[in-house]
Design a protein around this motif. Structure first.
Motif, PDB file in Angstrom:
ATOM      1  N   ASP A   1       0.823  -1.208   0.000  1.00 40.29           N
ATOM      2  CA  ASP A   1       0.000   0.000   0.000  1.00 40.29           C
ATOM      3  C   ASP A   1       0.860   1.263   0.000  1.00 40.29           C
ATOM      4  N   VAL A   2       2.025   1.208  -0.689  1.00 42.31           N
ATOM      5  CA  VAL A   2       2.851   2.427  -0.765  1.00 42.31           C
ATOM      6  C   VAL A   2       2.097   3.565  -1.425  1.00 42.31           C
ATOM      7  N   ASP A   3       1.300   3.242  -2.428  1.00 35.65           N
ATOM      8  CA  ASP A   3       0.562   4.278  -3.140  1.00 35.65           C
ATOM      9  C   ASP A   3      -0.710   4.561  -2.335  1.00 35.65           C
ATOM     10  N   GLU A   4      -0.552   5.412  -1.330  1.00 33.88           N
ATOM     11  CA  GLU A   4      -1.618   5.583  -0.340  1.00 33.88           C
ATOM     12  C   GLU A   4      -2.907   6.138  -0.933  1.00 33.88           C
ATOM     13  N   ALA A   5      -2.772   6.887  -2.019  1.00 33.95           N
ATOM     14  CA  ALA A   5      -3.978   7.467  -2.614  1.00 33.95           C
ATOM     15  C   ALA A   5      -4.851   6.380  -3.242  1.00 33.95           C
ATOM     16  N   ARG A   6      -4.224   5.318  -3.729  1.00 33.05           N
ATOM     17  CA  ARG A   6      -4.981   4.279  -4.442  1.00 33.05           C
ATOM     18  C   ARG A   6      -5.385   3.106  -3.559  1.00 33.05           C
ATOM     19  N   CYS A   7      -4.815   3.033  -2.351  1.00 32.88           N
ATOM     20  CA  CYS A   7      -5.042   1.848  -1.515  1.00 32.88           C
ATOM     21  C   CYS A   7      -5.943   2.165  -0.330  1.00 32.88           C
ATOM     22  N   LYS A   8      -6.665   1.144   0.111  1.00 34.53           N
ATOM     23  CA  LYS A   8      -7.549   1.304   1.272  1.00 34.53           C
ATOM     24  C   LYS A   8      -7.356   0.116   2.193  1.00 34.53           C
ATOM     25  N   SER A   9      -7.379   0.398   3.515  1.00 36.97           N
ATOM     26  CA  SER A   9      -7.176  -0.709   4.457  1.00 36.97           C
ATOM     27  C   SER A   9      -8.355  -1.683   4.415  1.00 36.97           C
TER      28      SER A   9
END
Ligand code: GLU
Ligand code: ZN
Length: 300
Positions: free
Chosen positions: A47-55
């Protein structure tokens, strides 16, 4: 002395959507290869690309894998918690003058010659010695041939090679917005987890040379690579969140695993078995030579 290396594999999903059939194929292939070698199978949430990832997606992916009987070893590594390690790796490269700040906009790079992954960065900022702060950081590349053998890809399952400077150009390892690039994160994390065998989708085949280059610069051991075909839909597009690939549910585990085995060229395990029974049989039958050596293929 030759110390026998223990097999450590991993699955490293990006939680930008729920698990779909394409990602399950990669998960299954890495799981089966690890278990067939009596190895460990580790998990890493990319989830390095925080804008594209969701927990929520990460939780959902892990829940689905568990429901499919794909049980990993140890604790899950999460990239959003690993910034210090990436910062240290970047500092090591910067200390030996292998990085530089880049202020070029996408538009400025767009007219450069096309490489294997879009415009080749022409090195505009190489000698400008600008401050790192608020700028993208690139790693200095060269034109030495990077070679590796893939266990399934490559003409006749042979050697794959790339010259990074002329095929890609100096590439970004930290983005202008402060997020680290996948290429750096994956290399630092594979080394930290002691990964010996990378099994993943062939959409990452062209990234492998960049990762090997970073491993060389950072003094990490190169794992072995096995790239399995990516799954495409009827229109020939890679299944992804962008192509609206349907998520897969636990209720269809047996059918989906059977379809994934077929996609990977593996023997049928008999779809009437339990999920655990199917996986055990698939581990026993696992045959890398039966995996189609193509980059992409439609669902059979
Ligand atoms: N996170 C990447 C993906 O989901 C996989 C990275 C890898 O396996 O090296 O496409
Ligand atoms: Zn630049």
């Amino acid at each position: 002395m030759n110390i026998p290396q223990k097999y450590i594999g991993r699955f490293a999903p990006s939680p930008s959507g729920p698990l779909h059939f394409g990602s399950l194929v990669a998960a299954l292939a890495s799981y089966l290869d690890a278990r067939a070698h009596g190895g460990a199978w580790l998990m890493r949430i990319e989830d390095v690309d925080e804008a594209r990832c969701k927990s929520e997606y990460a939780d959902d992916i892990l829940r689905t894998l568990t429901a499919f009987g794909l049980n990993w070893d140890g604790v899950v590594m999460v990239q959003s918690q690993r910034k210090t390690a990436y910062e240290q790796a970047l500092a090591r490269l910067s200390k030996v003058s292998l990085t530089y700040a880049c202020t070029c906009s996408r538009k400025e790079i767009a007219d450069s010659a096309l490489g294997i992954e879009g415009p080749i960065y022409p090195g505009t900022c190489r000698t400008l010695a600008m401050a790192n702060k608020n700028n993208a950081i690139r790693v200095l590349t060269n034109d030495e041939l990077i070679r590796f053998t893939d266990r399934a890809q490559g003409q006749g399952r042979g050697e794959i090679s790339q010259r990074i400077e002329s095929d890609i150009g100096d590439f970004v390892i930290k983005r202008r917005d402060g997020l680290f690039a996948y290429q750096l994160a994956v290399v630092v994390d594979d080394a930290a987890q002691g990964v010996t065998h990378v099994v993943r989708g062939a959409d990452l085949l062209d990234s492998t040379a960049r990762q090997i280059y970073l491993q060389q610069l950072l003094g990490f051991i190169m794992p072995q690579y096995l790239h399995v075909p990516t799954v495409t839909n009827d229109a020939g597009q890679k299944l992804s969140k962008q192509t609206l690939a349907p998520g897969i549910g636990a209720a269809d585990a047996v059918t989906v695993i059977e379809a994934a085995l077929r996609f990977l060229g593996q023997a049928s395990t008999g779809a009437n078995a339990s999920v655990a029974g199917m996986l055990a049989a698939a581990v026993k039958n696992w045959q890398v030579s039966a995996i189609p050596g193509v980059r992409a293929s439609a669902i059979a």
